[in-house]
Design a protein around this motif. Structure first.
Motif, PDB file in Angstrom:
ATOM      1  N   LEU A 193     -70.923 156.467  30.216  1.00  0.00           N
ATOM      2  CA  LEU A 193     -72.322 156.485  29.762  1.00  0.00           C
ATOM      3  C   LEU A 193     -72.441 157.214  28.431  1.00  0.00           C
ATOM      4  O   LEU A 193     -71.671 158.146  28.155  1.00  0.00           O
ATOM      5  N   CYS A 194     -73.436 156.816  27.630  1.00  0.00           N
ATOM      6  CA  CYS A 194     -73.701 157.537  26.383  1.00  0.00           C
ATOM      7  C   CYS A 194     -74.521 158.796  26.684  1.00  0.00           C
ATOM      8  O   CYS A 194     -75.016 158.983  27.794  1.00  0.00           O
ATOM      9  N   ASP A 195     -74.677 159.663  25.677  1.00  0.00           N
ATOM     10  CA  ASP A 195     -75.445 160.905  25.820  1.00  0.00           C
ATOM     11  C   ASP A 195     -76.845 160.657  26.364  1.00  0.00           C
ATOM     12  O   ASP A 195     -77.311 161.352  27.264  1.00  0.00           O
ATOM     13  N   ASP A 196     -77.514 159.628  25.805  1.00  0.00           N
ATOM     14  CA  ASP A 196     -78.914 159.390  26.171  1.00  0.00           C
ATOM     15  C   ASP A 196     -79.061 158.978  27.631  1.00  0.00           C
ATOM     16  O   ASP A 196     -80.061 159.290  28.277  1.00  0.00           O
ATOM     17  N   CYS A 197     -78.073 158.233  28.151  1.00  0.00           N
ATOM     18  CA  CYS A 197     -78.180 157.712  29.517  1.00  0.00           C
ATOM     19  C   CYS A 197     -77.498 158.605  30.546  1.00  0.00           C
ATOM     20  O   CYS A 197     -77.602 158.355  31.747  1.00  0.00           O
ATOM     21  N   ALA A 198     -76.801 159.638  30.066  1.00  0.00           N
ATOM     22  CA  ALA A 198     -75.914 160.384  30.967  1.00  0.00           C
ATOM     23  C   ALA A 198     -76.646 161.013  32.143  1.00  0.00           C
ATOM     24  O   ALA A 198     -76.203 160.908  33.282  1.00  0.00           O
ATOM     25  N   GLY A 220     -67.867 152.503  25.780  1.00  0.00           N
ATOM     26  CA  GLY A 220     -69.267 152.134  25.613  1.00  0.00           C
ATOM     27  C   GLY A 220     -70.115 152.683  26.757  1.00  0.00           C
ATOM     28  O   GLY A 220     -69.652 153.502  27.540  1.00  0.00           O
ATOM     29  N   CYS A 221     -71.352 152.214  26.851  1.00  0.00           N
ATOM     30  CA  CYS A 221     -72.272 152.721  27.868  1.00  0.00           C
ATOM     31  C   CYS A 221     -72.591 151.619  28.867  1.00  0.00           C
ATOM     32  O   CYS A 221     -73.099 150.561  28.504  1.00  0.00           O
ATOM     33  N   VAL A 222     -72.313 151.893  30.126  1.00  0.00           N
ATOM     34  CA  VAL A 222     -72.501 150.898  31.175  1.00  0.00           C
ATOM     35  C   VAL A 222     -73.986 150.686  31.468  1.00  0.00           C
ATOM     36  O   VAL A 222     -74.387 149.672  32.027  1.00  0.00           O
ATOM     37  N   SER A 223     -74.825 151.634  31.032  1.00  0.00           N
ATOM     38  CA  SER A 223     -76.255 151.545  31.332  1.00  0.00           C
ATOM     39  C   SER A 223     -77.021 150.778  30.247  1.00  0.00           C
ATOM     40  O   SER A 223     -77.706 149.815  30.536  1.00  0.00           O
ATOM     41  N   CYS A 224     -76.890 151.204  28.977  1.00  0.00           N
ATOM     42  CA  CYS A 224     -77.680 150.563  27.913  1.00  0.00           C
ATOM     43  C   CYS A 224     -76.846 149.586  27.084  1.00  0.00           C
ATOM     44  O   CYS A 224     -77.372 148.900  26.210  1.00  0.00           O
ATOM     45  N   GLY A 225     -75.544 149.516  27.358  1.00  0.00           N
ATOM     46  CA  GLY A 225     -74.701 148.589  26.600  1.00  0.00           C
ATOM     47  C   GLY A 225     -74.331 149.103  25.220  1.00  0.00           C
ATOM     48  O   GLY A 225     -73.677 148.395  24.456  1.00  0.00           O
TER      49      GLY A 225
HETATM   50 ZN    ZN Z   1     -76.536 154.462  27.189  1.00  0.00          ZN
END
Ligand code: ZN
Length: 243
Positions: free
Chosen positions: A180-185, A159-164
């Motif tokens: 992190l996901c693509d958007d938050c990377a 999952g993404c540690v930034s946006c969940g």
């Molecule tokens: Zn994210």
């Protein structure tokens, strides 16, 4: 001055003055400590031969005034003699010992870290060469991964540690504490799925079942663990490749 007894693993032995050794020890009772073995390097010393890196001993330690304990007695518990029979094993064990010495704080006992280190050395003393270079042996990487759990620095690995978000992660940030996901990377390190899958496998399986992996994946795992140790402890392992 108080004296106490503890089981310990010798992490490092350094020559000191004419006949003494300064040891870095991982003790069961007190965590990592330093100790001086007086006369350990004299030919007839009863201490010397027992106090080599990788050896498990039962020690009688004397608390001195400073930070360095004195060694009053040592009895072998497990010599792990197989570590010296083979350069592959010795190099892999050196990577484990360096990790314990630099990642574990002084004077903070941890049952988990002690038993994990004991287990890793015991397994390495009997292992066959199976991944070059030896620092990438699955036991070394499995040890480091599980040590992150023992010292409380295990990053989030899905999952993404930034946006969940629950999407497949493509990047990793030691500073943010996970994938992190693509958007938050942003500028975070790109990390391949095989590396994350290998890390999860190392975490989930007993150390004895850690599997060899492709060299690129093993290097990715080593790098990711290195990033976490650097971020939390400011430690760059000498036994790991630098990039
Ligand atoms: Zn994210």
């Amino acid at each position: 001055m108080p004296t106490f007894e503890t089981e310990a693993i010798v992490l490092r032995a350094i020559r000191f003055s004419e006949a003494d050794s300064i040891l870095s020890l991982l003790t069961f009772q007190r965590g990592r400590v330093s100790a001086i073995a007086k006369g350990a390097r004299r030919p007839k010393s009863r201490l010397g031969g027992r106090l080599q890196p990788g050896v498990r001993v039962h020690l009688t330690l004397h608390e001195g005034r400073g930070d360095v304990h004195g060694i009053r007695g040592a009895a072998l518990v497990e010599p792990n003699a197989g570590l010296w029979a083979d350069s592959y094993r010795l190099l892999a064990a050196s990577a484990v010992l360096e990790t314990a010495m630099r990642a574990l704080p002084e004077h903070e006992p941890s049952d988990g870290a002690y038993h994990l280190t004991t287990r890793a050395l015991g397994l390495l003393a009997r292992t066959s060469p199976r991944q070059r270079p030896p620092r990438l042996d699955p036991l070394v990487l499995g040890y480091r991964t599980k040590l992150l759990v023992a010292i409380g620095f295990l990053p989030q690995l899905s999952g993404c540690v930034s946006c969940g978000g629950d999407v497949a992660s493509t990047a990793f940030s030691a500073r943010l504490g996970g994938t992190l996901c693509d958007d938050c990377a942003g500028v975070a390190d790109q990390v391949g799925h095989p590396v994350l899958a290998a890390l999860r496998q190392l975490l989930g399986a007993p150390l004895a079942d850690a599997e060899p992996m492709d060299q690129g994946v093993a290097e990715g795992v080593e790098h990711l663990i290195g990033e976490v140790l650097l971020e939390h402890l400011g430690v760059a392992l000498k036994s790991a490749a630098s990039r």
